[in-house]
Design a protein around this motif. Structure first.
Motif, PDB file in Angstrom:
ATOM      1  N   ILE A  46      76.234 121.665   3.302  1.00 51.61           N
ATOM      2  CA  ILE A  46      77.417 121.672   2.448  1.00 51.61           C
ATOM      3  C   ILE A  46      77.169 120.744   1.266  1.00 51.61           C
ATOM      4  CG2 ILE A  46      79.899 121.191   2.318  1.00 51.61           C
ATOM      5  CD1 ILE A  46      78.506 121.493   5.723  1.00 51.61           C
ATOM      6  N   TYR A  47      77.379 121.266   0.077  1.00 53.41           N
ATOM      7  CA  TYR A  47      77.268 120.464  -1.143  1.00 53.41           C
ATOM      8  C   TYR A  47      78.664 119.975  -1.506  1.00 53.41           C
ATOM      9  CZ  TYR A  47      72.577 122.347  -1.404  1.00 53.41           C
ATOM     10  OH  TYR A  47      71.283 122.683  -1.106  1.00 53.41           O
ATOM     11  N   LEU A  48      78.845 118.653  -1.456  1.00 51.29           N
ATOM     12  CA  LEU A  48      80.164 118.078  -1.628  1.00 51.29           C
ATOM     13  C   LEU A  48      80.435 117.750  -3.093  1.00 51.29           C
ATOM     14  CD1 LEU A  48      80.037 115.576   1.373  1.00 51.29           C
ATOM     15  CD2 LEU A  48      81.115 117.826   1.345  1.00 51.29           C
ATOM     16  N   ILE A  91      75.673 117.004   1.425  1.00 55.37           N
ATOM     17  CA  ILE A  91      74.982 116.413   0.280  1.00 55.37           C
ATOM     18  C   ILE A  91      76.010 116.143  -0.806  1.00 55.37           C
ATOM     19  CG2 ILE A  91      73.148 116.699  -1.428  1.00 55.37           C
ATOM     20  CD1 ILE A  91      71.831 118.709   0.491  1.00 55.37           C
ATOM     21  N   LEU A  92      76.165 114.879  -1.187  1.00 54.76           N
ATOM     22  CA  LEU A  92      77.134 114.531  -2.218  1.00 54.76           C
ATOM     23  C   LEU A  92      76.548 114.829  -3.593  1.00 54.76           C
ATOM     24  CD1 LEU A  92      79.898 113.285  -2.842  1.00 54.76           C
ATOM     25  CD2 LEU A  92      78.753 111.052  -2.975  1.00 54.76           C
ATOM     26  N   SER A  93      77.319 115.519  -4.398  1.00 55.84           N
ATOM     27  CA  SER A  93      76.879 115.890  -5.742  1.00 55.84           C
ATOM     28  C   SER A  93      76.457 114.665  -6.539  1.00 55.84           C
ATOM     29  CB  SER A  93      78.015 116.616  -6.474  1.00 55.84           C
ATOM     30  OG  SER A  93      77.715 116.770  -7.843  1.00 55.84           O
ATOM     31  N   GLY A  94      75.400 114.842  -7.327  1.00 58.75           N
ATOM     32  CA  GLY A  94      74.916 113.742  -8.156  1.00 58.75           C
ATOM     33  C   GLY A  94      75.900 113.314  -9.220  1.00 58.75           C
ATOM     34  N   PRO A  97      81.490 110.361  -7.918  1.00 58.09           N
ATOM     35  CA  PRO A  97      81.530 108.900  -7.773  1.00 58.09           C
ATOM     36  C   PRO A  97      81.146 108.508  -6.347  1.00 58.09           C
ATOM     37  CG  PRO A  97      83.739 109.810  -7.652  1.00 58.09           C
ATOM     38  CD  PRO A  97      82.823 110.963  -7.996  1.00 58.09           C
ATOM     39  N   VAL A  98      81.030 107.230  -6.115  1.00 55.36           N
ATOM     40  CA  VAL A  98      80.810 106.746  -4.753  1.00 55.36           C
ATOM     41  C   VAL A  98      81.976 107.242  -3.894  1.00 55.36           C
ATOM     42  CG1 VAL A  98      80.540 104.714  -3.298  1.00 55.36           C
ATOM     43  CG2 VAL A  98      79.561 104.741  -5.606  1.00 55.36           C
ATOM     44  N   SER A  99      81.667 107.914  -2.788  1.00 58.00           N
ATOM     45  CA  SER A  99      82.704 108.682  -2.092  1.00 58.00           C
ATOM     46  C   SER A  99      82.639 108.499  -0.580  1.00 58.00           C
ATOM     47  CB  SER A  99      82.558 110.180  -2.413  1.00 58.00           C
ATOM     48  OG  SER A  99      82.604 110.414  -3.799  1.00 58.00           O
ATOM     49  N   LYS A 100      83.668 109.017   0.049  1.00 63.20           N
ATOM     50  CA  LYS A 100      83.697 109.219   1.494  1.00 63.20           C
ATOM     51  C   LYS A 100      84.007 110.688   1.751  1.00 63.20           C
ATOM     52  CE  LYS A 100      85.388 104.597   2.779  1.00 63.20           C
ATOM     53  NZ  LYS A 100      86.503 103.848   3.432  1.00 63.20           N
ATOM     54  N   SER A 101      83.478 111.209   2.842  1.00 65.81           N
ATOM     55  CA  SER A 101      83.766 112.578   3.234  1.00 65.81           C
ATOM     56  C   SER A 101      84.653 112.542   4.474  1.00 65.81           C
ATOM     57  CB  SER A 101      82.470 113.341   3.533  1.00 65.81           C
ATOM     58  OG  SER A 101      82.752 114.626   4.040  1.00 65.81           O
ATOM     59  N   LEU A 102      85.880 113.006   4.325  1.00 65.14           N
ATOM     60  CA  LEU A 102      86.806 113.042   5.449  1.00 65.14           C
ATOM     61  C   LEU A 102      86.645 114.370   6.182  1.00 65.14           C
ATOM     62  CD1 LEU A 102      89.988 111.472   3.803  1.00 65.14           C
ATOM     63  CD2 LEU A 102      88.016 110.353   4.864  1.00 65.14           C
ATOM     64  N   GLY A 167      74.186 111.970  -4.486  1.00 67.49           N
ATOM     65  CA  GLY A 167      72.894 112.487  -4.052  1.00 67.49           C
ATOM     66  C   GLY A 167      72.540 112.167  -2.610  1.00 67.49           C
ATOM     67  N   GLU A 168      73.315 111.314  -1.952  1.00 66.61           N
ATOM     68  CA  GLU A 168      73.022 110.968  -0.560  1.00 66.61           C
ATOM     69  C   GLU A 168      73.483 112.073   0.387  1.00 66.61           C
ATOM     70  OE1 GLU A 168      72.730 106.152  -0.093  1.00 66.61           O
ATOM     71  OE2 GLU A 168      74.624 107.110   0.427  1.00 66.61           O
ATOM     72  N   THR A 169      72.941 112.025   1.592  1.00 65.91           N
ATOM     73  CA  THR A 169      73.280 113.020   2.606  1.00 65.91           C
ATOM     74  C   THR A 169      73.901 112.347   3.830  1.00 65.91           C
ATOM     75  OG1 THR A 169      71.117 112.934   3.689  1.00 65.91           O
ATOM     76  CG2 THR A 169      71.387 114.504   1.869  1.00 65.91           C
TER      77      THR A 169
END
Length: 210
Positions: A46-48, A91-94, A97-102, A167-169
């Protein structure tokens, strides 16, 4: 003539082996231990970004196992092999912003006969040993299932609190079995199916997540 006799002997041997295998399979099913021998591994990437992402998966052809023989004792040493494993990689989109995935999980059948674990360590592949480390095998079945549920909630809480840089996973997997004794009558293990929905919501790591 010798060739003909040899062919007949081989044929009879194969027929005998086939009958033995079939008989053994039905004996296995009647004991309720690991009623199916197939497993399905599903990998989801999943690309977030700022959008809400929902993945839905049909759970069918599950292995229905006996709680004591298989879940607790793994008598046939097959519990790992018949598990349905769904692996998720976010995978957080490049550009994010700095995020959390709920993350939330929902099984559409509210009275489902399923036992599942959420695992955040991708190196864990011995699911029975991992499960054994979470529970008190001398406790009641109801309490053991509560212990598994508590573990799953802890894993979800850990994922939801993890801060992700662009960009982190982030990875986790859901390991599923059917609980034969919890299946409604008639126990139609071949045709049982339900749906698992996994929702991913990205929020700013330092914002209000309420």
């Amino acid at each position: 003539m010798k060739k003909y006799i040899l062919v007949m002997v081989v044929f009879l041997l194969l027929l005998s082996m086939t009958m033995t295998i079939v008989y053994g399979w039905f004996t296995y099913v009647q004991r309720k231990s690991v009623s199916t021998f197939t497993s399905n591994d599903i990998d989801v990437i999943i690309y977030l970004n700022e959008d809400l992402a929902v993945e839905t998966m049909d759970l069918s052809n599950l292995a229905f196992v006996d709680f004591e023989d298989d879940i607790l004792n793994d008598t046939n040493h097959a519990l790992n092999d018949v598990a349905e494993v769904m692996s998720f990689e976010m995978i957080l989109s490049g550009n994010s912003p700095v995020s959390k995935s709920l993350i939330t999980l929902d099984i559409y059948d509210t009275t489902h006969p399923l036992i599942y674990m959420i695992i955040t360590d991708p190196a864990i592949v011995d699911y029975h040993s991992y499960l054994a480390s979470l529970i008190n095998p001398l406790d009641t079945k109801e309490n053991i299932l509560t212990q598994i549920d508590a573990h799953n909630q802890t894993q979800i809480d850990t994922l939801n609190q993890e801060i992700m840089l662009p960009g982190e996973t982030q990875q986790f997997k859901v390991v599923v079995w059917g609980d034969y004794d919890a299946l409604s009558e008639p126990k139609d293990i071949e045709n049982y199916q339900t749906t698992l929905a996994v929702q991913f919501k990205v929020v700013n790591a330092y914002g209000d997540v309420s």
